[in-house]
Enzyme design. Structure first.
Site, PDB file in Angstrom:
ATOM      1  N   CYS A 107       0.828  -1.205   0.000  1.00  0.00           N
ATOM      2  CA  CYS A 107       0.000   0.000   0.000  1.00  0.00           C
ATOM      3  C   CYS A 107       0.864   1.258   0.000  1.00  0.00           C
ATOM      4  CB  CYS A 107      -0.873   0.028   1.231  1.00  0.00           C
ATOM      5  SG  CYS A 107      -1.888  -1.427   1.424  1.00  0.00           S
ATOM      6  N   ARG A 150       5.066  -0.009  -6.206  1.00  0.00           N
ATOM      7  CA  ARG A 150       5.069  -0.782  -4.964  1.00  0.00           C
ATOM      8  C   ARG A 150       4.064  -1.931  -5.017  1.00  0.00           C
ATOM      9  NH1 ARG A 150       7.389   2.205  -0.580  1.00  0.00           N
ATOM     10  NH2 ARG A 150       6.242   0.848   0.812  1.00  0.00           N
ATOM     11  N   TRP A 178      -3.046  -2.606  -1.431  1.00  0.00           N
ATOM     12  CA  TRP A 178      -2.688  -3.986  -1.771  1.00  0.00           C
ATOM     13  C   TRP A 178      -3.429  -4.833  -0.750  1.00  0.00           C
ATOM     14  CZ3 TRP A 178      -0.235  -8.311   0.283  1.00  0.00           C
ATOM     15  CH2 TRP A 178       0.288  -9.232  -0.629  1.00  0.00           C
ATOM     16  N   ASN A 209      -1.661   2.300   5.833  1.00  0.00           N
ATOM     17  CA  ASN A 209      -0.788   1.172   5.459  1.00  0.00           C
ATOM     18  C   ASN A 209      -0.536   0.362   6.723  1.00  0.00           C
ATOM     19  OD1 ASN A 209      -0.581   2.340   2.982  1.00  0.00           O
ATOM     20  ND2 ASN A 209       1.597   2.830   3.121  1.00  0.00           N
ATOM     21  N   GLY A 210      -0.493  -0.950   6.587  1.00  0.00           N
ATOM     22  CA  GLY A 210      -0.190  -1.778   7.754  1.00  0.00           C
ATOM     23  C   GLY A 210      -1.348  -2.711   8.070  1.00  0.00           C
ATOM     24  N   GLU A 240      18.143 -17.419  -7.913  1.00  0.00           N
ATOM     25  CA  GLU A 240      17.753 -16.064  -8.301  1.00  0.00           C
ATOM     26  C   GLU A 240      17.210 -16.041  -9.740  1.00  0.00           C
ATOM     27  OE1 GLU A 240      17.058 -13.506  -6.837  1.00  0.00           O
ATOM     28  OE2 GLU A 240      17.296 -11.833  -8.217  1.00  0.00           O
ATOM     29  N   LYS A 276      13.480 -14.761 -10.728  1.00  0.00           N
ATOM     30  CA  LYS A 276      13.234 -13.684 -11.705  1.00  0.00           C
ATOM     31  C   LYS A 276      12.205 -14.142 -12.735  1.00  0.00           C
ATOM     32  CE  LYS A 276      14.383 -10.969 -10.048  1.00  0.00           C
ATOM     33  NZ  LYS A 276      15.071 -10.795  -8.819  1.00  0.00           N
ATOM     34  N   GLU A 293       8.562 -14.530 -11.161  1.00  0.00           N
ATOM     35  CA  GLU A 293       7.800 -13.377 -10.678  1.00  0.00           C
ATOM     36  C   GLU A 293       7.296 -12.463 -11.783  1.00  0.00           C
ATOM     37  OE1 GLU A 293       9.802 -10.644  -8.011  1.00  0.00           O
ATOM     38  OE2 GLU A 293      11.710 -11.044  -8.964  1.00  0.00           O
ATOM     39  N   HIS A 303      18.160 -36.317  -6.882  1.00  0.00           N
ATOM     40  CA  HIS A 303      17.418 -36.769  -5.700  1.00  0.00           C
ATOM     41  C   HIS A 303      15.922 -36.502  -5.840  1.00  0.00           C
ATOM     42  CE1 HIS A 303      21.177 -37.695  -3.731  1.00  0.00           C
ATOM     43  NE2 HIS A 303      21.636 -36.537  -4.186  1.00  0.00           N
ATOM     44  N   LYS A 342       6.476  -4.233  -4.279  1.00  0.00           N
ATOM     45  CA  LYS A 342       7.915  -3.979  -4.255  1.00  0.00           C
ATOM     46  C   LYS A 342       8.475  -4.173  -2.858  1.00  0.00           C
ATOM     47  CE  LYS A 342      11.966  -2.705  -5.693  1.00  0.00           C
ATOM     48  NZ  LYS A 342      12.769  -3.787  -6.289  1.00  0.00           N
TER      49      LYS A 342
END
Ligand code: M6R
Length: 620
Positions: A2, A27, A74, A100-101, A493, A497, A500, A516, A615
């Site tokens: 948010c 964000r 969000w 926010n929160g 990584e 990438k 996402e 395995h 973000k």
């Protein structure tokens, strides 16, 4: 996640709020809204979806509406629809707020407020704050505001905040005080921008920098009251406090696209410059030392460490894993990397001489922050490796090193990752130097570090070739990324990438683990990306490539320039410059960033606004 923008000044607030909300789009959000004060009335407009939808619903800016609050949401509590979007109004219709929160005790408070006759429209935790303030404001139990330095609105806000359990960044207005804006913070960032006869409150400096670079960072349990006459800061227990003004250290250019199609691509391409800035003034080539000004007073303690625990999330965790390998290899200190979200709930053992390193681009990730707080409570020295100057983790850790790569706007972290590895490499070299690493060995690594930016430049030149690989493979829905040693975190990584931004399922693994279990996944033509540069495990990874090819996998191999031998194993080859194996991740990750970028664009996705992602993850 948010975002909050609020404005009080001498210009129409509406365009300033909309522009600020657009700056916060990166964000991540799913709905947005603005509330504007016009004399003693409040005009609230909200919508689900993009800011452009909200913008199309707004009337022409009204010059008398010079106070307003805006929000990008969000969703956490309640689906992402118009009713749940902020600003939220209290049941009396006088008080509006953007939050926010997360409020953890919202169920108990809601039950209490419903018992008192308050009505609720949304499924959010936020509406509880609005209604609690509204209830206290309208029914202060027959008492008048007990403090001389507060009006009734401020008093109700303070009183309500003291009842909340959880986190908040808040911007609040009240129709009875049409020229007053209040901001408050606990656990969620809030910055006050000080312009000329105008003030902006925002959760992120990106929404402020166009108007002013002079800011005040609110700390937890603090609030600010702003009127056209000025502002005052207090704790939520009503203790007046003086806050120091700070200068924002980035310009508007840093958050513009500058001709690139996406921020992610801009930031991938910025890496040589970003790393040059990150390393600048820190490599002492004369004495073969590393200079990290931020931690210079703590070297004694850090050098004596018996154990280092690195805490981070996502991409920063991958950088941390490389840091673990680097510190163990060069400084021979027992190091482990933990997911901050797990560490914080594990009742961790922290003995004397344990150092906690927290890695975070944003400096606001809730789990990483909680891990730092817990480690501090248990007596550990905490060191932050953070990009955003003045962020909560940067201010909470005892000491730290900034990445100095400028704002990272793309949700997919790229330049922050390479800089995090660069900082960890510098830390490991200097730690080693202070323990047993000889001057000549240090010189070797320092020289090689200084060459990394130009080597990344060479990889960037391969972008069109990598795009062709993406064209040939991006329709496949399942991928593997495999590496060994220092390139194993790079495989993780690379997979993250791709996942996402292109929504392809990808798994990153240490290459030897494949046998395995995951080898069962390989079927005809499944893309398997190998990072197979010349390193101590080169022969071993060739064996792993053969195993995949024998089962019909299609191999994309990142190898060193001039490696003729590897050609026979690669369906697609990406040649990168040679680098000592400890420093390779900064170079080998770059083609994987580019590959993920092209795959996402080819699949038609909005690279900078991937679905469901934010973000900076400021809630648990
Ligand atoms: O701001 P932080 O570095 O603390 O963020 C941690 C993760 O949320 C972040 O790295 C995330 O995994 C990125 N979107 C990955 O590209």
């Amino acid at each position: 996640m948010c975002g909050i923008v609020a404005y009080l000044g001498n210009q129409p607030a509406q365009p300033i709020l909309i522009e600020g909300l657009k700056r916060l789009e990166y964000r991540g959000y799913d709905s947005a809204g603005v509330g504007l004060i016009n004399d003693h009335t409040l005009n609230i407009t909200k919508s689900s979806g993009r800011i452009s939808v909200l913008e199309s619903m707004l009337a022409k800016p009204n010059p008398v509406e010079i106070l307003g609050i805006g929000h990008t949401r969000w969703a956490t509590h309640g689906e992402p629809n118009t009713i749940n979007a902020h600003p939220h109004l209290d049941y009396t219709g006088k008080i509006a707020l953007a939050h926010n929160g997360i409020i953890e005790n919202y169920t108990a408070l809601k039950t209490f407020l419903i018992g008192k006759g308050c009505t609720f429209q949304s499924q959010t935790d936020t509406e509880v704050i609005a209604n609690l303030i509204g209830y206290l404001y309208s029914n202060p139990d027959g008492k008048d505001c007990p403090h001389e330095n507060l009006n009734r609105f401020e008093w109700a806000v303070q009183h309500a905040l003291n009842e909340l359990v959880g986190t908040y960044g808040l911007a609040l207005v009240c129709t009875d005080f049409p020229d007053m804006l209040i901001g408050a913070k606990k656990g969620s960032p809030l910055i006050l921008g000080l312009g000329k006869n105008e003030y902006i409150i925002a959760s992120d400096a990106a929404a402020i920098v166009q108007h002013t670079t002079q800011v005040i960072y609110l700390s937890d349990n603090e609030m600010v009251t702003i009127t056209p006459k000025g502002f005052s800061t207090k704790t939520i227990d009503n203790i007046e406090i003086h806050k120091e003004m700070k200068q924002l250290e980035f310009s508007l250019d840093a958050i513009e696209l500058d001709g690139f199609g996406h921020f992610m691509l801009k930031e991938i391409c910025e890496q040589p410059k970003a790393l040059t800035t990150c390393l600048g003034g820190r490599l002492d080539m004369r004495d073969n030392r590393i200079i990290l000004g931020g931690i210079s007073n703590y070297w004694r303690e850090i050098t004596r460490a018996k154990r280092i625990i690195i805490n981070a999330c996502g991409t920063a965790w991958h950088a941390g894993l490389i840091g673990e390998f680097l510190i163990e290899q060069l400084a021979r200190i027992n190091t482990e990397t933990q997911y901050a979200s797990e560490f914080r709930y594990r009742n961790p053992i922290i003995e004397d001489n344990t150092i906690i390193i927290a890695i975070s681009q944003s400096g606001e990730t809730a789990d990483t922050l909680a891990a730092v707080e817990q480690a501090k409570e248990r007596g550990a020295l905490t060191l932050g490796i953070v990009n955003v100057v003045g962020s909560t983790i940067a201010r909470t850790t005892d000491t730290g090193v900034y990445l100095r790569v400028g704002p990272e706007i793309g949700v997919a972290s790229t330049k922050a990752f390479t800089a995090q590895v660069a900082v960890l490499a510098m830390l490991a070299i200097e730690l080693g130097r202070r323990r047993h690493l000889g001057s000549e060995q240090a010189k070797f690594y320092i020289d090689e570090l200084s060459k990394i930016p130009s080597k990344i430049e060479q990889v960037l030149a391969l972008s069109e070739d990598i795009k062709k690989i993406a064209e040939a493979t991006c329709e496949r829905e399942n991928w593997l990324f495999l590496g060994r040693g220092f390139n194993y975190p790079v495989a993780l990584e690379g997979a993250l990438k791709l996942k996402e931004i292109s929504y392809i399922h990808a798994e990153g693994l240490p290459a030897a683990e494949m046998k395995h279990g995951p080898i069962a996944l390989i079927n005809n033509g499944m893309p398997a990306v190998f990072i197979a540069t010349r390193c101590s495990q080169y022969e071993k990874i060739i064996g792993n490539i053969e195993e995949v090819r024998a089962r019909g996998g299609r191999t994309i191999v990142v190898a060193n320039q001039g490696d003729e031998n590897i050609k026979q194993y690669a369906d697609f080859l990406i040649p990168v410059p040679e680098v000592p194996e400890e420093l390779q991740p900064m170079v080998t990750v770059v083609p994987l960033q580019i590959l993920a970028y092209h795959a996402a664009v080819l699949r038609g996705h909005d690279v900078d606004k991937p679905r469901n992602l934010a973000k900076s993850v400021t809630v648990e």
